[in-house]
Design an enzyme around this catalytic site. Structure first.
Site, PDB file in Angstrom:
ATOM      1  CB  THR A 181      -0.876   0.249   1.597  1.00 14.32           C
ATOM      2  OG1 THR A 181      -0.397   0.028   2.403  1.00 14.32           O
ATOM      3  CG2 THR A 181      -2.372  -1.468   0.727  1.00 14.32           C
ATOM      4  CD1 TRP A 182       5.226   4.768  -1.278  1.00  9.70           C
ATOM      5  CD2 TRP A 182       7.071   2.496  -1.841  1.00  9.70           C
ATOM      6  NE1 TRP A 182       6.160   5.258  -1.079  1.00  9.70           N
ATOM      7  CE2 TRP A 182       7.070   4.145  -1.688  1.00  9.70           C
ATOM      8  CE3 TRP A 182       7.212   2.334  -2.314  1.00  9.70           C
ATOM      9  CZ2 TRP A 182       8.332   4.935  -2.346  1.00  9.70           C
ATOM     10  CZ3 TRP A 182       8.849   1.959  -2.990  1.00  9.70           C
ATOM     11  CH2 TRP A 182       9.059   3.656  -2.726  1.00  9.70           C
ATOM     12  CE1 TYR A 193       6.393   2.720   2.777  1.00  5.71           C
ATOM     13  CE2 TYR A 193       4.636   1.340   2.759  1.00  5.71           C
ATOM     14  CZ  TYR A 193       5.486   1.762   2.199  1.00  5.71           C
ATOM     15  OH  TYR A 193       7.046   0.946   1.963  1.00  5.71           O
TER      16      TYR A 193
END
Length: 363
Positions: free
Chosen positions: A30-31, A71
């Site tokens: 989920t960067w 992130y």
């Protein structure tokens, strides 16, 4: 390391280390869904599409998600929480997140592994994720190096307090892991690994195998280069909000060599009847020390195109064909002066600040 699930179309699972949880060999990264409004973003992101990507990944058999506090400066964790809220409790995936990179404001990122900072980061992640316990908590980077023991001891204490279940590291060298192992066993290591980033094969993967440390690699698709979706035109049009616009692998002369390499891979994939992404991900998973590969997705369609790699086993003939293409790529890069490597994870999620003494109030 055990393996289950070998039927056609069935997502394989492998155990993380010698006594950790069983993970699907594809984990959702989920960067990118953190968006483009931070120093190492991937461009603008539709939040609803991000949440839908997570719920679709779980529906397809992916049982864990990897994220990090930095992130999108918390945005990714918040989107993970939104998605978890839409999934029945009995079906929710494991969640891995990270500490050690802190937002300093004005887009700058600091490095801190001091005890008070790590504990504050964990508490903030628990709030954003809306969970009582983090399944896997990882030290994002071993920086500052002189603080890694202090940071690791903080993770050990958080585990003993029941705030995290398993603890691991990311981007650590063998020497650094040895220092931490003297304090407490490491459950997992998260390094970059792909056809075009093989440095970990020489020391890190063998050491993890010897020590029973699970390995979950990131960027198995070379930040998109190995998907086949890139062209010279697309690379030239990358937004300044997309950190890849500053990566030499997406710039001439490396770009042209990489695109020619991808064309060779298309031929190998076609012979197998696979997609190019299946080939690239299955190639990483061929390594006996790999537990899983983290694959990013910004929409349901993207994860639908990559999850199938979790049921693939790469034949020996295909491994040989890929190695031949890799040798040709290496020769071409050497002919133009060698591969100018990007700083790890694109300037290593760093800023000009070498460290910060404690967690800033904005983090």
């Amino acid at each position: 390391m055990g393996v289950i699930g070998s039927g056609a179309g069935e997502m394989q699972q492998r155990q993380l280390g010698t006594d950790g949880p069983w993970l699907s060999v594809i984990g959702l990264g989920t960067w990118a869904i953190g968006g483009g409004d931070w120093k190492f973003g991937w461009g603008d992101q539709d939040d609803d599409a991000a949440v839908a990507a997570i719920t679709e990944a779980v529906r397809l058999g992916i049982n864990w998600i990897d994220t990090a506090a930095i992130y999108g400066e918390g945005r990714s964790e918040e989107l993970v929480a939104r998605a978890l809220g839409q999934i029945p409790i009995s079906e929710r995936p494991l969640v891995a997140t990270k500490c050690g990179r802190v937002a300093l404001g004005n887009g700058e990122i600091g490095k801190c592994l001091r005890r008070d900072s790590v504990i504050a980061e964990c508490e903030a992640s628990l709030r954003r994720l809306q969970v009582e316990c983090i399944d896997l908590y990882q030290m994002h980077w071993p920086e500052p190096d002189e603080e890694i023991e202090e940071g690791w001891q903080a993770l050990v204490d958080l585990q003993r307090q029941g705030k995290v279940r398993y603890i691991g590291v990311s981007n650590h060298s063998v020497a650094q892991m040895q220092r931490l192992q003297a304090i407490h066993p490491i459950q997992s290591q998260q390094p970059p690994y792909s056809m075009i980033a093989r440095d970990v094969e020489s020391e890190i993967l063998p050491y993890c195998g010897q020590q029973g440390i699970g390995v979950v690699c990131y960027s198995p698709l070379g930040k998109g280069l190995l998907t086949g979706a890139f062209t010279s035109e697309r690379a030239a049009g990358l937004s300044q909000k997309d950190h890849r616009s500053r990566d030499p692998r997406f710039q001439s002369p490396q770009l042209e060599i990489n695109l020619a390499f991808v064309q060779r891979l298309r031929e190998v994939a076609a012979d197998l009847g696979w997609s190019l992404t299946d080939l690239a991900i299955a190639w990483t998973l061929r390594h006996p020390q790999l537990t899983a590969a983290i694959v990013g997705a910004r929409s349901p369609q993207q994860i639908q195109q990559t999850y199938t790699a979790g049921s693939r086993v790469l034949p020996a003939a295909a491994v040989t064909a890929v190695e031949s293409a890799l040798q040709e790529r290496t020769a071409q890069l050497e002919a133009v002066g060698g591969a100018a490597k990007p700083d790890r994870k694109s300037t290593r999620l760093n800023s000009s600040h070498s460290s910060v003494s404690r967690m800033p109030s904005s983090a």
